[in-house]
Scaffold this active site. Structure first.
Site, PDB file in Angstrom:
ATOM      1  N   CYS A  33       0.806  -1.221   0.000  1.00 12.28           N
ATOM      2  CA  CYS A  33       0.000   0.000   0.000  1.00 12.28           C
ATOM      3  C   CYS A  33       0.837   1.269   0.000  1.00 12.28           C
ATOM      4  O   CYS A  33       0.302   2.352  -0.180  1.00 12.28           O
ATOM      5  CB  CYS A  33      -0.912   0.013   1.222  1.00 12.28           C
ATOM      6  SG  CYS A  33       0.034   0.016   2.749  1.00 12.28           S
ATOM      7  N   ASP A  35       2.398   2.520   2.575  1.00  9.09           N
ATOM      8  CA  ASP A  35       2.416   3.181   3.868  1.00  9.09           C
ATOM      9  C   ASP A  35       3.775   2.993   4.549  1.00  9.09           C
ATOM     10  O   ASP A  35       4.500   2.053   4.255  1.00  9.09           O
ATOM     11  CB  ASP A  35       1.300   2.636   4.766  1.00  9.09           C
ATOM     12  CG  ASP A  35      -0.067   3.080   4.273  1.00  9.09           C
ATOM     13  OD1 ASP A  35      -0.115   4.041   3.503  1.00  9.09           O
ATOM     14  OD2 ASP A  35      -1.066   2.455   4.646  1.00  9.09           O
ATOM     15  N   CYS A  58      -2.580   2.971   7.811  1.00 10.86           N
ATOM     16  CA  CYS A  58      -4.027   2.943   8.001  1.00 10.86           C
ATOM     17  C   CYS A  58      -4.373   2.614   9.464  1.00 10.86           C
ATOM     18  O   CYS A  58      -3.491   2.387  10.288  1.00 10.86           O
ATOM     19  CB  CYS A  58      -4.626   1.885   7.090  1.00 10.86           C
ATOM     20  SG  CYS A  58      -4.148   0.237   7.588  1.00 10.86           S
ATOM     21  N   CYS A 102      -1.232  -5.245   6.804  1.00 11.17           N
ATOM     22  CA  CYS A 102      -0.911  -4.055   7.591  1.00 11.17           C
ATOM     23  C   CYS A 102      -0.124  -4.432   8.848  1.00 11.17           C
ATOM     24  O   CYS A 102       0.714  -3.657   9.309  1.00 11.17           O
ATOM     25  CB  CYS A 102      -2.182  -3.326   7.997  1.00 11.17           C
ATOM     26  SG  CYS A 102      -3.301  -3.034   6.626  1.00 11.17           S
TER      27      CYS A 102
END
Ligand code: FES
Length: 126
Positions: A33, A35, A58, A102
């Site tokens: 992603c 991040d 996130c 994540c």
């Protein structure tokens, strides 16, 4: 979609910030992603006495980071290295499958911070 535990750590994350005199810092990016996560550790006598993080991730990344800092604090480096993203997800009473990647961010940042500490320690003792 999220457990109460995840929501708790997302809305009230523990150990957010930086440690100015940290002796290990890990920064990783999530290939999936984009991040970013940064983690600071303070190690004394082989034990993680303090740990903090900052992330552009996130909600699930925030919750897993918060949880992993609680799990790692007070542990020896060897114990902390054993913490897997699976264990973090379990401690949070589960993550939705699409959000499991994540949790890698938190686990990878901790591993990177420990590796950085070891590199510095090897450098100073040489
Ligand atoms: Fe990037 Fe969760 S979507 S860390």
């Amino acid at each position: 979609m999220y457990s109460d535990r995840v929501m708790d750590h997302f809305t009230n994350p523990r150990n957010v910030g930086e440690i100015p005199d940290a002796n290990g810092v890990g920064e990783v990016g999530n290939a999936r992603c984009g991040d970013i996560m940064k983690m600071w550790i303070k190690v004394e006598n082989n034990v993680i006495t303090d740990i903090k993080f900052k992330t552009f991730g996130c909600g699930a990344a925030i919750a897993t980071s918060s949880m992993i800092t609680e799990m790692a604090k007070g542990k020896t480096l060897e114990e902390a290295e054993q913490i897997t993203n699976q264990q973090v997800a379990e401690a949070l009473e589960g993550l939705p499958p699409v959000k499991m990647h994540c949790s890698n961010l938190a686990a990878d940042a901790l591993t990177a911070a420990i590796a950085d500490y070891k590199k510095r320690a090897a450098g100073t003792s040489a």
